[in-house]
Design an enzyme around this catalytic site. Sequence first.
Site, PDB file in Angstrom:
ATOM      1  N   CYS A 130       0.845  -1.204   0.000  1.00  0.00           N
ATOM      2  CA  CYS A 130       0.000   0.000   0.000  1.00  0.00           C
ATOM      3  C   CYS A 130       0.874   1.245   0.000  1.00  0.00           C
ATOM      4  CB  CYS A 130      -0.935  -0.013   1.212  1.00  0.00           C
ATOM      5  SG  CYS A 130      -2.026   1.410   1.257  1.00  0.00           S
ATOM      6  N   CYS A 132      -0.500   4.181   1.963  1.00  0.00           N
ATOM      7  CA  CYS A 132      -0.406   4.090   3.428  1.00  0.00           C
ATOM      8  C   CYS A 132       1.027   4.336   3.905  1.00  0.00           C
ATOM      9  CB  CYS A 132      -0.818   2.709   3.943  1.00  0.00           C
ATOM     10  SG  CYS A 132      -2.229   1.974   3.144  1.00  0.00           S
ATOM     11  N   ASP A 133       2.000   3.790   3.175  1.00  0.00           N
ATOM     12  CA  ASP A 133       3.357   3.707   3.725  1.00  0.00           C
ATOM     13  C   ASP A 133       4.367   4.679   3.121  1.00  0.00           C
ATOM     14  OD1 ASP A 133       2.438   1.708   5.353  1.00  0.00           O
ATOM     15  OD2 ASP A 133       3.018   0.090   4.004  1.00  0.00           O
TER      16      ASP A 133
END
Length: 335
Positions: free
Chosen positions: A153, A156-157
């Site tokens: 992701c 997200c990261d």
Amino acid sequence: MGKMELEFRIPREQELLQELEPEYDVVIVGGGPAAYSAAIYAARFALKTVMVAEEVGGQLTLAGEVDDYLGLPGMKAADVIEKFKEHVMRYGVPLLNDRVETVGEAGKGMMRVETVGEARTLAKAIILAIGARRRRLHVPGEDEFDGKGISYCSICDAPLFKDVDAVVVIGGGDSAMEGAALLAEYAKKVYLVHRREEFRAQSINVEAARRKPNIEFVLDAVVREISGNRRVGGVLIEDLKTGERRELQVGGVFIEIGFEPDVEFTRRNGIETDEHGYIKVDEWMRTSRPGIFAAGDCTSLWLGFRQIATAVAQGAVAAYSANRYLREMWSRSTR
Ligand code: NAP
């Protein structure tokens, strides 16, 4: 039916259940846009409805900004989820935070719904909006470095890779393009490795990635191995035209190669799927099992164009069909 004709409960939070009631008209399995849309329509059809979801938001939790849903331009995905939740709250549809395991016959047209958390109930109709899981690359090093520099992701990261010298993004779809463009804001260099020269991603996303000076496109190439010491240190890539192999030194690997359906669930519950494992539905979102409907990324419909808009549309149609099914199957006196 007009809004004023419905009696709204307006709780401040979507009611979180500890356990299920003995029986519902409709159990909606899932917590993404398709499920929320189905919940609103099921409630509007005055069906006794519950949502059962492991996670609220579905794949929207993996998105950064939403700019392609009508009326909500440039909104953070987290805020879109909140809007969906608020809307469903107005209709008082409760949510059990759990994972549905089985959907079995219970006789007389009823279905038994059982969760991993050992909750159980009976339902007259079920709407499956169970989404899809991230696809894995299945190369050496993937298991070993999962969470140690490998991410599924980018959205997200990406911030965790601020000032890292180089990262690699694998894939040629919208997730890979959006991910690479975002990562280019944090990492000093981004390699985008894709197995073809053409992209599945929408042009607008490809162009946004192409405009970033620090993204290098490595096309007609695949990652054969992920290596490192305690964390990811590099990837071995192979040029599919020449067969040449070379190592890229990277501190992060973002595998953005799409999603795959939960075939164990559908197999276990005798629900027919297409050759890719997506739940077969007709244009009214009916599955192969009477009384079970499906919507969103888990279905075979509109494969290749997974959008909030398409999920919401399918959720609405599934609830409509569930309502029709209930009206035809059950007389008012038995409800
Ligand atoms: P996707 O569209 O299925 O694309 C997956 C990509 O990974 C494809 O380019 C595919 O290559 C490649 N791939 C698949 N398996 C691979 C493997 N084993 N090894 C190497 N490459 C592999 O997945 P996605 O990008 O995650 O998007 C999923 C859905 O969400 C799509 O419908 C997409 O439009 C949607 N989405 C939309 C947005 C947006 O509209 N803003 C953002 C994100 C996602 P091939 O092309 O060669 O098959």
